[in-house]
Scaffold this motif. Structure first.
Motif, PDB file in Angstrom:
ATOM      1  N   ASP A   1      99.149  73.770 105.513  1.00  0.00           N
ATOM      2  CA  ASP A   1      99.882  72.675 104.868  1.00  0.00           C
ATOM      3  C   ASP A   1      99.199  71.329 105.090  1.00  0.00           C
ATOM      4  N   ILE A   2      98.539  71.157 106.229  1.00  0.00           N
ATOM      5  CA  ILE A   2      97.792  69.900 106.445  1.00  0.00           C
ATOM      6  C   ILE A   2      96.697  69.787 105.384  1.00  0.00           C
ATOM      7  N   HIS A   3      95.987  70.894 105.159  1.00  0.00           N
ATOM      8  CA  HIS A   3      94.922  70.868 104.141  1.00  0.00           C
ATOM      9  C   HIS A   3      95.508  70.564 102.759  1.00  0.00           C
TER      10      HIS A   3
ATOM     11  N   THR B   1      89.776  58.188 115.172  1.00  0.00           N
ATOM     12  CA  THR B   1      88.665  57.941 116.105  1.00  0.00           C
ATOM     13  C   THR B   1      87.285  58.247 115.515  1.00  0.00           C
ATOM     14  N   ASN B   2      87.250  58.718 114.278  1.00  0.00           N
ATOM     15  CA  ASN B   2      85.940  58.898 113.636  1.00  0.00           C
ATOM     16  C   ASN B   2      85.687  57.872 112.532  1.00  0.00           C
ATOM     17  N   THR B   3      86.744  57.535 111.777  1.00  0.00           N
ATOM     18  CA  THR B   3      86.532  56.541 110.716  1.00  0.00           C
ATOM     19  C   THR B   3      86.141  55.190 111.319  1.00  0.00           C
TER      20      THR B   3
ATOM     21  N   PRO C   1      76.930  72.219 118.087  1.00  0.00           N
ATOM     22  CA  PRO C   1      76.794  70.748 118.035  1.00  0.00           C
ATOM     23  C   PRO C   1      76.088  70.328 116.748  1.00  0.00           C
ATOM     24  N   ASN C   2      76.831  69.619 115.907  1.00  0.00           N
ATOM     25  CA  ASN C   2      76.295  69.306 114.580  1.00  0.00           C
ATOM     26  C   ASN C   2      75.083  68.378 114.628  1.00  0.00           C
ATOM     27  N   ASN C   3      74.953  67.569 115.678  1.00  0.00           N
ATOM     28  CA  ASN C   3      73.799  66.655 115.701  1.00  0.00           C
ATOM     29  C   ASN C   3      72.488  67.399 115.954  1.00  0.00           C
TER      30      ASN C   3
ATOM     31  N   GLY D   1      83.104  75.517 106.786  1.00  0.00           N
ATOM     32  CA  GLY D   1      83.822  76.791 106.775  1.00  0.00           C
ATOM     33  C   GLY D   1      85.333  76.620 106.805  1.00  0.00           C
ATOM     34  N   ALA D   2      85.988  77.583 107.431  1.00  0.00           N
ATOM     35  CA  ALA D   2      87.453  77.644 107.376  1.00  0.00           C
ATOM     36  C   ALA D   2      88.115  76.403 107.960  1.00  0.00           C
ATOM     37  N   SER D   3      87.488  75.742 108.933  1.00  0.00           N
ATOM     38  CA  SER D   3      88.154  74.565 109.517  1.00  0.00           C
ATOM     39  C   SER D   3      87.417  73.264 109.181  1.00  0.00           C
TER      40      SER D   3
HETATM   41  C1  HEM Z   1      84.698  59.831 109.575  1.00  0.00           C
HETATM   42  C2  HEM Z   1      85.790  60.529 109.608  1.00  0.00           C
HETATM   43  C3  HEM Z   1      85.931  61.949 110.088  1.00  0.00           C
HETATM   44  C4  HEM Z   1      85.006  62.817 110.608  1.00  0.00           C
HETATM   45  C5  HEM Z   1      83.515  62.564 110.849  1.00  0.00           C
HETATM   46  C6  HEM Z   1      85.697  64.057 110.895  1.00  0.00           C
HETATM   47  C7  HEM Z   1      85.101  65.184 111.427  1.00  0.00           C
HETATM   48  C8  HEM Z   1      85.748  66.393 111.653  1.00  0.00           C
HETATM   49  C9  HEM Z   1      85.125  67.566 112.210  1.00  0.00           C
HETATM   50  C10 HEM Z   1      83.656  67.665 112.662  1.00  0.00           C
HETATM   51  C11 HEM Z   1      86.066  68.553 112.253  1.00  0.00           C
HETATM   52  C12 HEM Z   1      85.872  69.977 112.783  1.00  0.00           C
HETATM   53  C13 HEM Z   1      85.337  70.860 111.681  1.00  0.00           C
HETATM   54  C14 HEM Z   1      84.903  72.218 112.164  1.00  0.00           C
HETATM   55  O1  HEM Z   1      85.584  72.846 113.003  1.00  0.00           O
HETATM   56  O2  HEM Z   1      83.844  72.695 111.708  1.00  0.00           O
HETATM   57  C15 HEM Z   1      87.296  67.989 111.725  1.00  0.00           C
HETATM   58  C16 HEM Z   1      88.475  68.682 111.602  1.00  0.00           C
HETATM   59  C17 HEM Z   1      89.646  68.121 111.170  1.00  0.00           C
HETATM   60  N1  HEM Z   1      89.837  66.827 110.749  1.00  0.00           N
HETATM   61 FE1  HEM Z   1      88.420  65.398 110.558  1.00  0.00          FE
HETATM   62  N2  HEM Z   1      87.011  63.921 110.554  1.00  0.00           N
HETATM   63  C18 HEM Z   1      87.198  62.646 110.061  1.00  0.00           C
HETATM   64  C19 HEM Z   1      88.386  62.090 109.592  1.00  0.00           C
HETATM   65  C20 HEM Z   1      89.587  62.741 109.537  1.00  0.00           C
HETATM   66  C21 HEM Z   1      90.812  62.166 109.037  1.00  0.00           C
HETATM   67  C22 HEM Z   1      90.945  60.746 108.486  1.00  0.00           C
HETATM   68  C23 HEM Z   1      91.782  63.133 109.167  1.00  0.00           C
HETATM   69  C24 HEM Z   1      93.233  63.089 108.777  1.00  0.00           C
HETATM   70  C25 HEM Z   1      93.770  62.232 107.913  1.00  0.00           C
HETATM   71  C26 HEM Z   1      91.146  64.322 109.714  1.00  0.00           C
HETATM   72  C27 HEM Z   1      91.781  65.523 109.945  1.00  0.00           C
HETATM   73  C28 HEM Z   1      91.162  66.673 110.410  1.00  0.00           C
HETATM   74  C29 HEM Z   1      91.868  67.947 110.607  1.00  0.00           C
HETATM   75  C30 HEM Z   1      93.347  68.214 110.355  1.00  0.00           C
HETATM   76  C31 HEM Z   1      90.908  68.855 111.085  1.00  0.00           C
HETATM   77  C32 HEM Z   1      91.126  70.317 111.456  1.00  0.00           C
HETATM   78  C33 HEM Z   1      90.874  71.181 110.240  1.00  0.00           C
HETATM   79  C34 HEM Z   1      91.094  72.686 110.512  1.00  0.00           C
HETATM   80  O3  HEM Z   1      90.907  73.119 111.662  1.00  0.00           O
HETATM   81  O4  HEM Z   1      91.441  73.413 109.562  1.00  0.00           O
HETATM   82  N3  HEM Z   1      89.817  64.052 109.931  1.00  0.00           N
HETATM   83  N4  HEM Z   1      87.073  66.675 111.364  1.00  0.00           N
END
Ligand code: HEM
Length: 374
Positions: free
Chosen positions: A3-5, A153-155, A251-253, A296-298
């Protein structure tokens, strides 16, 4: 997670968030109008992005509007690695421990007062799943504070680095201004001053150099790790045995900095790298090696919201403002992956900048229009 997706995928649920975020970014840039403002770049975006993102997701009752909750969250984030390994956090990590308690309290009250009912579909659905499992308001609040790590914390460091890479390079700054001026529409504002409107939809489809600059920023500053559970024994390249039941950390880097994929210029910041023809040998070599949002899936669910916010904020900043480092030069501020949860490096030191109205456009206003359709 499903649902988050769904609630963050392109469509009306996401649009409601990105519209509010763009509206708040317009307000952020307006604050810089007509005067020189001295800012700490990271701190400035922590506050401005912090409020715009959380207003978009949590709605009018957004707990982040309370400075104690906002400060508490950042104290928590700054100390998260220590908190994870420290048994008596109130003694060994008091500011992080107090900060997270303040943030938890604000969000627990928000859910207790049904603030989420006026928020985005994302927070509504997260609350629904947690409440169906009989979690208390405090526990739902705690879970939400963890979600904000993903949301903010990433944006925030990404926009910090993008501003740094753009403004230290006068040619890139000029090229980006030219690109964006082609889609900016001039009107007169209520105050009679010229106002330029940039449609988010045009940024997405026509600002290729802007998007490529953000991608190159990601390539350089990614520190994220994709974690995967190995579901069956598998041998890679006839050489590496991955045992069923173990966890792999990717590690993606390591991919972003490998010359095998990016060529001899791997260490250079080349904003045009991502403009290469997708059919070129260069682009083919790099395919699959670019993982700022994992895969992938996440794959990151928030990538559309994050890109919309970064394109909009960077475009507004570039078009409205000139900026100079107080130190006199754009020295590299140092970078490190600050917490195990982060996907983008935090700078080691903040940048102290004089931000002033852009030369020859001193009285002009710049704004995003997130509502216009293609
Ligand atoms: C510059 C911004 C962002 C970066 C670089 C980033 C990066 C990532 C990465 C590396 C993952 C893990 C992916 C994996 O396991 O392969 C992730 C997962 C996730 N991110 Fe972000 N993210 C960003 C912004 C956001 C924002 C703004 C949100 C929410 C509004 C968000 C929500 C999530 C969620 C919910 C997951 C887990 C997805 C899953 O496990 O199905 N992220 N993100």
């Amino acid at each position: 997670m499903k649902d988050i997706h769904v609630t963050l995928a392109p469509g009306p649920h996401l649009e409601a968030i990105t519209t509010q975020v763009a509206h708040d970014l317009n307000g952020s840039i307006r604050k810089l109008h007509g005067k020189t403002t001295r800012i700490n770049l990271l701190q400035w975006f922590r506050h401005e992005f912090g409020l715009s993102s959380t207003n978009g997701i949590y709605g009018p009752e957004n707990p982040f509007k309370d400075p104690k909750v906002e400060a508490g969250f950042w104290a928590f984030d700054d100390n998260i690695s220590d908190l994870l390994i420290t048994p008596k956090a109130s003694f060994t990590c008091p500011s992080g421990d107090r900060g997270r308690a303040d943030a938890w309290k604000g969000f627990a009250e928000y859910f207790a007062n049904n603030g989420h009912e006026k928020g985005s579909e994302l927070v509504k659905i997260r609350h629904k799943h947690a409440a169906e499992r009989c979690l208390s308001d405090l526990d739902i609040g705690k879970l939400e504070v963890t979600m904000i790590i993903g949301i903010l914390t990433n944006t925030v460091p990404t926009i910090f680095w993008a501003v740094y890479y753009v403004y230290r390079d006068a040619t890139l700054l000029q090229d980006l201004r030219e690109e964006i001026s082609k889609i900016a529409i001039k009107t007169a504002s209520e105050e009679g001053e010229p106002t330029w409107t940039i449609k988010n939809v045009d940024l997405k489809s026509q600002a290729q150099l802007l998007a490529a600059t953000i991608d190159e920023t990601f390539r350089h500053r990614t520190c994220g790790i994709s974690s995967r559970y190995v579901t069956e024994d598998v041998t890679l390249k006839g050489q590496y045995l991955l045992k069923k039941g173990t966890i792999m950390e990717l590690p993606n880097n390591a991919l972003h900095s490998n010359p095998e994929y990016w060529g001899a210029s791997v260490d250079e910041f080349n904003p045009r790298r991502f403009l290469a023809n997708p059919r070129s040998a260069e682009a083919k070599a790099a395919r699959g090696a670019f993982r700022p949002f994992g895969g992938g899936a996440s794959l990151c669910a928030g990538r559309h919201q994050a890109m919309s916010q970064m394109l909009g904020a960077l475009a507004l900043f570039i078009m409205s403002s000139d900026c100079d480092p107080v130190s006199g030069s754009w020295n590299f501020p140092g970078a490190h992956g600050h917490t195990i949860a982060a996907a983008v490096d935090l700078p080691s030191t903040d940048l102290w900048l004089n931000v002033k109205p852009r030369k020859n456009f001193e009285s002009d206003y710049w704004r995003l229009d997130p509502t216009a359709k293609e």
